[in-house]
Design an enzyme around this catalytic site. Sequence first.
Site, PDB file in Angstrom:
ATOM      1  N   SER A  20       0.923  -0.948  -0.547  1.00 18.98           N
ATOM      2  CA  SER A  20      -0.120  -0.246   0.163  1.00 18.98           C
ATOM      3  C   SER A  20       1.088   1.256  -0.154  1.00 18.98           C
ATOM      4  CB  SER A  20      -0.918  -0.268   1.388  1.00 18.98           C
ATOM      5  OG  SER A  20      -1.735  -0.966   0.920  1.00 18.98           O
ATOM      6  N   TYR A  39      -1.953  -6.784  -7.496  1.00 23.51           N
ATOM      7  CA  TYR A  39      -1.561  -6.670  -6.063  1.00 23.51           C
ATOM      8  C   TYR A  39      -1.322  -4.983  -5.751  1.00 23.51           C
ATOM      9  CZ  TYR A  39      -0.806  -8.782  -1.488  1.00 23.51           C
ATOM     10  OH  TYR A  39      -1.532  -8.907   0.735  1.00 23.51           O
TER      11      TYR A  39
END
Length: 253
Positions: A148, A158
């Site tokens: 992230s 991903y």
Amino acid sequence: MTGNELFSLAGRRAVVTGGGRGLGKAIAAGLAAAGATVGVVSRTAADVESVARELGECVLPLAMDVASVEAGEMVDVMEGVLGGPIDVVVHAAGVQHRQSAEDFTAEGWERVLRINLTAPFRLSQEIGSRQLAADRPGSHIFIGSITSLLSIPDAAAYTASKSGVFGLVRTLSSEWSERGIRVNGIGPGYFRTALTEAVFSDEVRCRKMLDRIPMGRFGNPEELAGTAVFLASDASSYTTGQLLMVDGGWTAS
């Protein structure tokens, strides 16, 4: 309110997707230990039924595919099994597809984004809409990743999906927090689960990762439970829009 009361989830109903194994199972166990009634969700009925038997009568199995079932229908079933409206949702279902960026298949890209990003948004959208309509508070917890914030090789979809998860956390928090719904995320580092087994089976890569982690070890799934309980409970009543990293110091180093 005492310290124990701040972290209590007694009387609350929670749903944990991906709760049949790995990180989701550990989070479900933590929420149940704090007093919540927990619905564990997985496509595999045997997994969620096994978890429910192991964790006790406050944990209920919900065999469904969050990426395939229409959100309204899914929440109707969840509320029926839990015996009322949902207070807490934890989005722990996720998949990985490892391939170099230049060779990344359209099918792999679409599957990862559908399961890791679109499905949790649609589920939170449905649960959040019901909470807002009923003027009920709620806590939505998304599972991000070190990706992230950072990048890793051979994981374009991903990384995109988990970066998007943090974007959703911020956006939903901005829209809903004033009306009583807090939205946060947990960013796990490397924990040994079925999703990460390919990495752990590579001895050279494992050694490189350990060298990067200030704590010098990988995480145990149970070490995510406390963070989830914190974010689900009144102990975090002024915490929203955050991605709390549980990574042994990886992203700080």
